[in-house]
Design an enzyme around this catalytic site. Structure first.
Site, PDB file in Angstrom:
ATOM      1  N   ALA A   1       0.745  -1.293  -0.231  1.00 11.57           N
ATOM      2  CA  ALA A   1       0.432   0.231   0.203  1.00 11.57           C
ATOM      3  C   ALA A   1       1.226   1.186   0.119  1.00 11.57           C
ATOM      4  CB  ALA A   1      -0.609  -0.085   1.108  1.00 11.57           C
TER       5      ALA A   1
ATOM      6  N   GLY B   1      20.125  -7.457  24.557  1.00  9.75           N
ATOM      7  CA  GLY B   1      18.970  -7.004  24.209  1.00  9.75           C
ATOM      8  C   GLY B   1      17.967  -8.168  24.453  1.00  9.75           C
ATOM      9  N   TYR B   2      16.321  -8.151  24.217  1.00  9.15           N
ATOM     10  CA  TYR B   2      15.013  -8.723  23.981  1.00  9.15           C
ATOM     11  C   TYR B   2      15.632 -10.093  23.723  1.00  9.15           C
ATOM     12  CZ  TYR B   2      10.746  -6.778  26.243  1.00  9.15           C
ATOM     13  OH  TYR B   2      10.513  -5.841  27.163  1.00  9.15           O
TER      14      TYR B   2
ATOM     15  N   ARG C   1      15.044  -3.223  16.688  1.00  6.71           N
ATOM     16  CA  ARG C   1      13.908  -2.467  15.311  1.00  6.71           C
ATOM     17  C   ARG C   1      13.822  -1.879  15.663  1.00  6.71           C
ATOM     18  NH1 ARG C   1      12.520  -7.412  13.595  1.00  6.71           N
ATOM     19  NH2 ARG C   1       9.958  -6.601  12.385  1.00  6.71           N
TER      20      ARG C   1
ATOM     21  N   HIS D   1      -3.391 -22.827  47.210  1.00 11.63           N
ATOM     22  CA  HIS D   1      -1.609 -23.344  46.980  1.00 11.63           C
ATOM     23  C   HIS D   1      -1.524 -24.889  46.486  1.00 11.63           C
ATOM     24  CE1 HIS D   1       2.144 -24.736  49.070  1.00 11.63           C
ATOM     25  NE2 HIS D   1       1.089 -25.303  49.926  1.00 11.63           N
TER      26      HIS D   1
HETATM   27  P1  FAD Z   1       3.933  -6.115  12.476  1.00 14.26           P
HETATM   28  O1  FAD Z   1       3.777  -7.319  13.382  1.00 14.26           O
HETATM   29  O2  FAD Z   1       5.943  -5.972  12.121  1.00 14.26           O
HETATM   30  O3  FAD Z   1       2.861  -6.522  11.312  1.00 14.26           O
HETATM   31  C1  FAD Z   1       2.671  -4.854   9.996  1.00 14.26           C
HETATM   32  C2  FAD Z   1       2.500  -4.993   8.749  1.00 14.26           C
HETATM   33  O4  FAD Z   1       3.098  -4.359   7.435  1.00 14.26           O
HETATM   34  C3  FAD Z   1       3.611  -6.327   8.897  1.00 14.26           C
HETATM   35  O5  FAD Z   1       2.751  -7.820   8.282  1.00 14.26           O
HETATM   36  C4  FAD Z   1       4.067  -5.916   6.903  1.00 14.26           C
HETATM   37  O6  FAD Z   1       4.187  -6.937   5.884  1.00 14.26           O
HETATM   38  C5  FAD Z   1       3.443  -5.136   6.922  1.00 14.26           C
HETATM   39  N1  FAD Z   1       3.119  -3.475   6.370  1.00 14.26           N
HETATM   40  C6  FAD Z   1       4.579  -2.915   6.074  1.00 14.26           C
HETATM   41  N2  FAD Z   1       4.317  -1.829   4.958  1.00 14.26           N
HETATM   42  C7  FAD Z   1       3.462  -2.333   4.311  1.00 14.26           C
HETATM   43  C8  FAD Z   1       2.857  -1.769   2.889  1.00 14.26           C
HETATM   44  N3  FAD Z   1       3.075  -0.425   2.251  1.00 14.26           N
HETATM   45  N4  FAD Z   1       1.582  -2.650   2.975  1.00 14.26           N
HETATM   46  C9  FAD Z   1       1.017  -3.398   3.465  1.00 14.26           C
HETATM   47  N5  FAD Z   1       1.983  -3.878   4.445  1.00 14.26           N
HETATM   48  C10 FAD Z   1       2.410  -3.321   4.640  1.00 14.26           C
HETATM   49  N6  FAD Z   1       6.265  -8.773  21.074  1.00 14.26           N
HETATM   50  C11 FAD Z   1       5.985  -9.196  22.406  1.00 14.26           C
HETATM   51  O7  FAD Z   1       4.837  -8.401  22.511  1.00 14.26           O
HETATM   52  N7  FAD Z   1       5.831 -10.284  22.471  1.00 14.26           N
HETATM   53  C12 FAD Z   1       6.834 -11.295  22.428  1.00 14.26           C
HETATM   54  O8  FAD Z   1       7.669 -12.083  22.667  1.00 14.26           O
HETATM   55  C13 FAD Z   1       8.220 -10.807  20.816  1.00 14.26           C
HETATM   56  N8  FAD Z   1       9.050 -11.419  20.152  1.00 14.26           N
HETATM   57  C14 FAD Z   1       9.257 -11.186  19.645  1.00 14.26           C
HETATM   58  C15 FAD Z   1      10.276 -11.765  18.916  1.00 14.26           C
HETATM   59  C16 FAD Z   1      10.711 -11.377  17.431  1.00 14.26           C
HETATM   60  C17 FAD Z   1      11.992 -12.677  17.045  1.00 14.26           C
HETATM   61  C18 FAD Z   1      10.402 -10.061  16.969  1.00 14.26           C
HETATM   62  C19 FAD Z   1      10.907  -9.606  16.157  1.00 14.26           C
HETATM   63  C20 FAD Z   1       9.494  -9.833  17.525  1.00 14.26           C
HETATM   64  C21 FAD Z   1       9.389  -9.643  18.861  1.00 14.26           C
HETATM   65  N9  FAD Z   1       7.757  -8.703  19.519  1.00 14.26           N
HETATM   66  C22 FAD Z   1       7.386  -9.669  20.312  1.00 14.26           C
HETATM   67  C23 FAD Z   1       7.703  -8.005  18.702  1.00 14.26           C
HETATM   68  C24 FAD Z   1       6.367  -7.375  18.200  1.00 14.26           C
HETATM   69  O9  FAD Z   1       6.445  -8.185  16.839  1.00 14.26           O
HETATM   70  C25 FAD Z   1       5.937  -6.721  17.370  1.00 14.26           C
HETATM   71  O10 FAD Z   1       6.068  -5.691  18.251  1.00 14.26           O
HETATM   72  C26 FAD Z   1       4.897  -7.017  16.919  1.00 14.26           C
HETATM   73  O11 FAD Z   1       4.544  -7.011  15.831  1.00 14.26           O
HETATM   74  C27 FAD Z   1       3.814  -5.066  16.284  1.00 14.26           C
HETATM   75  O12 FAD Z   1       2.967  -5.236  15.514  1.00 14.26           O
HETATM   76  P2  FAD Z   1       2.329  -4.354  15.094  1.00 14.26           P
HETATM   77  O13 FAD Z   1       1.004  -4.946  13.483  1.00 14.26           O
HETATM   78  O14 FAD Z   1       2.758  -3.251  14.867  1.00 14.26           O
HETATM   79  O15 FAD Z   1       3.779  -4.377  13.697  1.00 14.26           O
HETATM   80  P1  NAI Z   2      16.402  -4.712  21.666  1.00 17.84           P
HETATM   81  O1  NAI Z   2      16.476  -3.167  22.160  1.00 17.84           O
HETATM   82  O2  NAI Z   2      15.754  -4.882  22.836  1.00 17.84           O
HETATM   83  O3  NAI Z   2      18.207  -5.095  22.007  1.00 17.84           O
HETATM   84  C1  NAI Z   2      19.387  -4.523  21.462  1.00 17.84           C
HETATM   85  C2  NAI Z   2      20.719  -4.373  22.056  1.00 17.84           C
HETATM   86  O4  NAI Z   2      21.416  -4.153  20.971  1.00 17.84           O
HETATM   87  C3  NAI Z   2      20.582  -3.571  23.195  1.00 17.84           C
HETATM   88  O5  NAI Z   2      21.338  -4.431  24.507  1.00 17.84           O
HETATM   89  C4  NAI Z   2      21.434  -3.005  22.854  1.00 17.84           C
HETATM   90  O6  NAI Z   2      22.413  -2.034  23.686  1.00 17.84           O
HETATM   91  C5  NAI Z   2      22.470  -3.709  21.840  1.00 17.84           C
HETATM   92  N1  NAI Z   2      23.594  -2.758  20.977  1.00 17.84           N
HETATM   93  C6  NAI Z   2      22.908  -1.792  20.664  1.00 17.84           C
HETATM   94  N2  NAI Z   2      23.701  -1.604  18.888  1.00 17.84           N
HETATM   95  C7  NAI Z   2      25.186  -2.697  18.976  1.00 17.84           C
HETATM   96  C8  NAI Z   2      25.975  -3.184  18.859  1.00 17.84           C
HETATM   97  N3  NAI Z   2      26.695  -1.911  17.604  1.00 17.84           N
HETATM   98  N4  NAI Z   2      26.857  -4.331  19.263  1.00 17.84           N
HETATM   99  C9  NAI Z   2      26.415  -4.034  20.700  1.00 17.84           C
HETATM  100  N5  NAI Z   2      25.384  -3.939  20.899  1.00 17.84           N
HETATM  101  C10 NAI Z   2      24.652  -3.331  20.645  1.00 17.84           C
HETATM  102  O7  NAI Z   2      16.738  -4.988  19.905  1.00 17.84           O
HETATM  103  P2  NAI Z   2      15.899  -6.357  20.205  1.00 17.84           P
HETATM  104  O8  NAI Z   2      16.803  -7.853  20.468  1.00 17.84           O
HETATM  105  O9  NAI Z   2      16.302  -6.389  18.760  1.00 17.84           O
HETATM  106  O10 NAI Z   2      14.963  -6.497  19.668  1.00 17.84           O
HETATM  107  C11 NAI Z   2      13.777  -5.602  19.434  1.00 17.84           C
HETATM  108  C12 NAI Z   2      12.463  -5.158  20.190  1.00 17.84           C
HETATM  109  O11 NAI Z   2      11.704  -6.461  19.711  1.00 17.84           O
HETATM  110  C13 NAI Z   2      12.236  -5.150  21.304  1.00 17.84           C
HETATM  111  O12 NAI Z   2      12.827  -4.011  21.408  1.00 17.84           O
HETATM  112  C14 NAI Z   2      10.825  -5.937  22.067  1.00 17.84           C
HETATM  113  O13 NAI Z   2      10.114  -4.290  21.855  1.00 17.84           O
HETATM  114  C15 NAI Z   2      10.393  -6.402  21.180  1.00 17.84           C
HETATM  115  N6  NAI Z   2      11.008  -7.804  21.172  1.00 17.84           N
HETATM  116  C16 NAI Z   2       9.704  -7.847  22.098  1.00 17.84           C
HETATM  117  C17 NAI Z   2       9.656  -9.496  22.750  1.00 17.84           C
HETATM  118  C18 NAI Z   2       9.217  -9.848  23.964  1.00 17.84           C
HETATM  119  O14 NAI Z   2       8.099  -9.146  24.411  1.00 17.84           O
HETATM  120  N7  NAI Z   2       9.381 -10.828  25.465  1.00 17.84           N
HETATM  121  C19 NAI Z   2      10.756 -10.128  22.191  1.00 17.84           C
HETATM  122  C20 NAI Z   2      11.573  -9.982  21.431  1.00 17.84           C
HETATM  123  C21 NAI Z   2      11.535  -8.534  20.430  1.00 17.84           C
END
Ligand code: FAD
Ligand code: NAI
Length: 469
Positions: free
Chosen positions: A114, A181-182, A270, A442
């Site tokens: 989009a 990080g996460y 991210r 419990h």
């Molecule tokens: P997204 O899930 O990123 O969805 C956005 C959608 O928009 C995508 O499908 C994309 O293809 C689409 N899109 C983008 N641009 C366009 C366009 N121009 N036209 C049409 N479609 C488009 N969060 C948690 O709360 N708990 C977790 O355990 C957790 N674990 C994670 C683990 C990993 C490895 C990662 C990478 C992230 C994790 N997160 C977690 C973060 C979580 O995935 C995101 O916060 C969440 O997906 C955000 O939702 P959203 O709908 O904003 O975006």
């Molecule tokens: P993050 O922000 O959690 O961690 C990134 C880490 O990389 C930080 O500790 C930072 O200090 C470090 N860093 C940055 N630049 C660096 C460099 N050049 N060299 C070495 N270290 C460096 O980001 P992450 O792990 O990529 O996750 C992105 C986001 O996705 C999270 O912030 C969270 O919002 C979401 N997420 C949530 C999860 C959950 O809810 N369980 C699980 C996974 C992701």
């Protein structure tokens, strides 16, 4: 009830698809445009697949420690292809389920990319061609993408993003994770449990920067126990392939070094995604960090354009995005609604798990609040003992004058589940007395929440505290 509005939601992640379903429930005409996959990052390459693999890693790890219970699980084998297929099956069921829900609610799904043409029209480009959708309202839910650092372009072969790490062909001998990080710790610990040697390179002074320091200490201890090498104040500079090994050059406090490994996973954060979205055509622009600024009704500065989820600001968490989606839908449907939450829980699937909601002690101090706190260790919980998971604690911070709960921080078994009670307590304005007076079954882990509430007043029964009297 207002008239039926035509709404285009861009992005079908947990923010966008939840918004679209709620719009339909409220009688609005909703279309979702998705360029890649229904369910977004969360269902396809984020929350769900990562938690599936983490569960598998934990099971394997548990089996290897089960001899203490008299269970001798010798010759346990991991078949990586089957593991990845199992994970893909879960993703398929969930994304199929969401597609079914969208269909059943009468939400139109358009697969394509989009871009905004004007404040009332969205162009969709796909293999089949282009089409223009007219809209009374537009909801932007385009999410975020992983950040790439120089020298570590994601090729998903030598250098994995989280997406590559969730679909391995093999378990690497030695995995170097950039970023503690996460994702770095969730997936780094998971790979360790699946058999990899793991080194984590973290730029700051410790793991999980910004998280509650006492909880982080437990995680750092666990990293040591698991023999994961956490190198802090360390930056990856670049890498070179030499034969079948990768040589990563790192800059540490004591100079440059080279770490040899088989696989690199780069997880340094991210960033919000709005590339090619044509925001300028509607008079919109992102802030310095790439986020769209919204008000409490999720409106951007253009009144009929809303933004929700990762694109709308921190914390970038699925449940925060879904909540924003519900708010935007209600506002569009003419309801009096706003994003008015006291807290957003955060859960981290490390080993042990970590979870937080509300304020930390440092944040209370910054706000000039006078607080008291109480902790209860899982080492004193019968349930934790029976699970062989006694590391960690529950800590409750409350207002010294009113006893109202301000923050709860936990590290230990199943705390990603336990945090829901704490979030409810904060939303309801509960006091520690409310929690302490509530009978907790419990033997269960949530008893630790009740005991921590008692501990605020030095009255926990299952640890010794000098009575305040
Ligand atoms: P997204 O899930 O990123 O969805 C956005 C959608 O928009 C995508 O499908 C994309 O293809 C689409 N899109 C983008 N641009 C366009 C366009 N121009 N036209 C049409 N479609 C488009 N969060 C948690 O709360 N708990 C977790 O355990 C957790 N674990 C994670 C683990 C990993 C490895 C990662 C990478 C992230 C994790 N997160 C977690 C973060 C979580 O995935 C995101 O916060 C969440 O997906 C955000 O939702 P959203 O709908 O904003 O975006
Ligand atoms: P993050 O922000 O959690 O961690 C990134 C880490 O990389 C930080 O500790 C930072 O200090 C470090 N860093 C940055 N630049 C660096 C460099 N050049 N060299 C070495 N270290 C460096 O980001 P992450 O792990 O990529 O996750 C992105 C986001 O996705 C999270 O912030 C969270 O919002 C979401 N997420 C949530 C999860 C959950 O809810 N369980 C699980 C996974 C992701």
């Amino acid at each position: 009830m207002s008239t039926r509005r035509k709404v285009v939601v861009i992005g079908a992640g947990p923010a966008g698809y939840v918004c679209a379903i709620r719009l339909a429930q409220l009688g609005q005409e909703a279309t979702v445009v998705e360029r890649e996959f229904i369910g977004g990052t969360c269902l396809n390459v984020g929350c769900i697949p990562s938690k599936a693999l983490i569960a598998a890693g934990s099971l394997l790890d548990k089996l290897s420690h089960a001899s203490a219970m008299g269970i001798h699980a010798e010759n346990v084998k991991l078949n990586v292809d089957e593991l990845v297929q199992w994970k893909a099956g879960i993703v398929g069921k969930l994304t199929g389920g969401v597609s079914g829900l969208l269909k059943n609610h009468g939400v139109k799904v358009v697969m394509g990319t989009a871009s905004i043409e004007s404040k009332n029209s969205v162009k969709v480009t796909s293999k089949e061609g282009t089409q223009t959708l007219q809209a009374d309202d537009i909801v932007i839910a385009t999410g975020s993408i992983p950040i790439e650092i120089p020298g570590f372009a994601f090729d998903e072969k030598d250098v994995w993003s989280s997406t590559g790490a969730l679909a391995p062909k093999r378990i690497p001998g030695h995995l170097v994770v950039i970023g503690g990080g996460y994702i770095g710790l969730e997936l780094g610990m998971m790979y360790r449990k699946l058999g990899s040697q793991v080194t984590v390179l973290e730029a700051t002074q410790g793991a999980l920067p910004g998280q509650e320091p006492d909880c982080v200490k437990v995680i750092e201890r666990s990293l040591k126990k698991m023999k994961i090498d956490l190198k802090t104040e360390t930056f990856a500079q670049g890498y070179e392939r030499k034969g079948d090994k990768l040589h990563v050059t790192i800059k540490t406090k004591s100079g440059n070094q080279v770490v040899e490994c088989d696989q690199i996973l780069s997880t340094v954060g991210r960033k919000p995604y709005s590339q090619g979205l044509g925001l300028d055509k509607a008079g919109l622009q992102v802030d310095q960090r790439g986020f769209l600024t919204v008000d409490k009704q999720m409106r951007t500065k253009v009144a009929n354009i809303y933004a929700i989820g990762d694109i709308a600001g921190q914390p970038m968490l699925a449940h925060k995005g879904s909540k924003e989606g519900l708010v935007a839908a209600a506002v569009i449907a003419g309801q009096k609604e706003e994003y008015d939450v006291r807290c957003v829980p955060a859960v981290i699937f490390t080993a042990p798990e970590m979870a937080s909601v509300g304020l930390t002690e440092a944040q209370c101090k910054e706000q000039g609040l006078s607080v008291v706190s109480g902790s209860f260790p899982f080492a004193a919980s019968g349930r934790a003992m029976s699970l062989m998971e006694t590391d960690g604690f529950v800590k409750i911070i409350s207002d010294a004058k009113t006893d109202v709960v301000l923050g709860v921080h936990m590290v230990g078994p199943e705390v990603t589940e336990l945090i829901a009670e704490a979030a409810l307590a904060i939303e309801m304005g509960a006091t520690t007395e409310d929690i302490a007076r509530t009978i907790h079954a419990h033997p269960t882990l949530p008893e630790a929440m009740m005991e921590a509430a008692e501990a605020v007043h030095n009255m926990a029964v299952h640890i010794y505290q000098k009575p305040k009297r």
